[in-house]
Design a protein around this motif. Structure first.
Motif, PDB file in Angstrom:
ATOM      1  N   SER A  88      -1.688  -2.499 -10.118  1.00 47.27           N
ATOM      2  CA  SER A  88      -2.485  -1.586  -9.284  1.00 47.27           C
ATOM      3  C   SER A  88      -3.559  -0.866 -10.093  1.00 47.27           C
ATOM      4  CB  SER A  88      -1.571  -0.556  -8.606  1.00 47.27           C
ATOM      5  OG  SER A  88      -0.960   0.293  -9.557  1.00 47.27           O
ATOM      6  N   GLN A 139       2.497   1.832  -3.331  1.00 45.72           N
ATOM      7  CA  GLN A 139       1.533   2.412  -4.264  1.00 45.72           C
ATOM      8  C   GLN A 139       1.353   3.911  -4.009  1.00 45.72           C
ATOM      9  OE1 GLN A 139      -2.198   0.362  -4.326  1.00 45.72           O
ATOM     10  NE2 GLN A 139      -3.034   1.575  -5.996  1.00 45.72           N
ATOM     11  N   ASN A 164       0.836  -1.206   0.000  1.00 45.36           N
ATOM     12  CA  ASN A 164       0.000   0.000   0.000  1.00 45.36           C
ATOM     13  C   ASN A 164       0.868   1.252   0.000  1.00 45.36           C
ATOM     14  OD1 ASN A 164      -2.430  -1.376  -0.017  1.00 45.36           O
ATOM     15  ND2 ASN A 164      -2.703  -1.307   2.202  1.00 45.36           N
TER      16      ASN A 164
END
Length: 311
Positions: free
Chosen positions: A170, A131, A128
């Motif tokens: 993603s 990203q 996370n």
């Protein structure tokens, strides 16, 4: 910058390391602010390293109900005994040992080794943060290496991946199962890892695309023989060559002169030019009926000299 351990309280240790760049500072700050994670980063040319020391266990054994194998899954006809791959002198080199499989065990043993809840949560948090912080359009990063280390037991899990692959995943432009095949995962254990809060055991290097592809191809071939629902049923050499061809095509990699294969069981060594790979794989561009069989190389030892004969 002072650091501690992911998921626990510990004394702070000052690092003697190169100055941090803006991406490192942003990543480390996000780790701490969002999840109270203490991590260490290092930028080596175009490779972003993330070291995550912890005293929490990463793996655990658990029982599962024994169940029969999938009746729709084809039994493996061949067993992959050994495979290795490398990139040297502008050539991919693969050697393997494949034998006919005489017996298959389709039932599990009622026990599984899986990641702990802590490890699974840590893995999700790290991706996370990647990203959020590392996917800028003009990022200087090509590869990311994550090393998660249980410094209490001396166990480490390392993930190496091409950042553009993660960007595509993603954005749902790359299926999750395909992304997992593109990630190099390795688990190791060493007493050198115990107590290493600052990653002294790591050799920080820049990952090069051909080396990354050679290892990914080996992993894909191993997966096809051991985990795929469709393991090789006839000509396993075509499957191996197809995996090599498809993988270099996925990355549009053309900076190589040859692919060399060595079947240790049959003692056949072959050389394929880049153009020959167009005849192999799921995405082949040439007619399979006109496919190239490569160049068979005979190695002859005579009068103390070694000569090579093409066929």
């Amino acid at each position: 910058m002072a650091v501690g351990l992911a998921g626990c309280n510990s004394k702070k240790i000052e690092l003697n390391r190169p100055p941090e760049g803006d991406l490192q500072k942003k990543f480390e700050l996000t780790c701490f602010k969002d999840y109270k994670l203490h991590v260490i980063t290092r930028m080596v040319e175009k490779t972003f390293w993330i070291y995550v020391p912890t005293d929490q266990p990463l793996f655990d054994f658990a029982a599962e109900a024994p169940s029969p194998g999938d009746p729709l899954k084809k039994p493996a006809k061949y067993e992959l005994i050994y495979i290795d791959g490398s990139f040297k002198e502008h050539a991919f080199n693969f050697e393997y040992d494949v034998v006919p499989k005489t017996k298959a065990n389709l039932n599990n043993e009622g026990i599984t080794n899986k990641g702990t809840e802590f490890f699974d949560g840590l893995y999700t948090k790290l991706f996370n943060i990647i990203q959020q912080t590392l996917l800028a359009p003009k990022t200087p990063i090509s590869f990311v290496v994550i090393a998660i280390t249980d410094i209490k037991k001396g166990i480490e899990v390392r993930y190496t991946f091409y950042l553009e692959d993660f960007r595509k995943q993603s954005m749902d432009a790359l299926p999750g199962d395909e992304f997992s095949k593109r990630v190099l995962q390795e688990s190791k254990g060493s007493k050198d890892y115990i107590g290493d809060e600052i990653g002294q055991h790591l050799e920080y290097t820049d990952i090069k695309m051909p080396d990354f592809l050679a290892k990914q191809i080996v992993n894909r071939i191993r997966f096809t023989f051991t985990q795929s629902d469709f393991p090789p049923q006839q000509d396993y050499e075509q499957v191996i060559l197809g995996t090599i061809a498809d993988t270099v095509r996925y990355y549009h990699f053309k900076d190589f002169q040859e692919v060399r294969t060595n079947d240790l069981r049959s003692k056949k060594k072959k050389i394929f030019a880049p153009g020959d790979l167009e005849y192999f794989g799921e995405d082949k561009s040439k007619d399979k009926d006109a496919k190239s069989n490569g160049k068979l190389i005979h190695i002859i030892f005579e009068n103390g000299k070694t000569t090579f004969k093409d066929e």
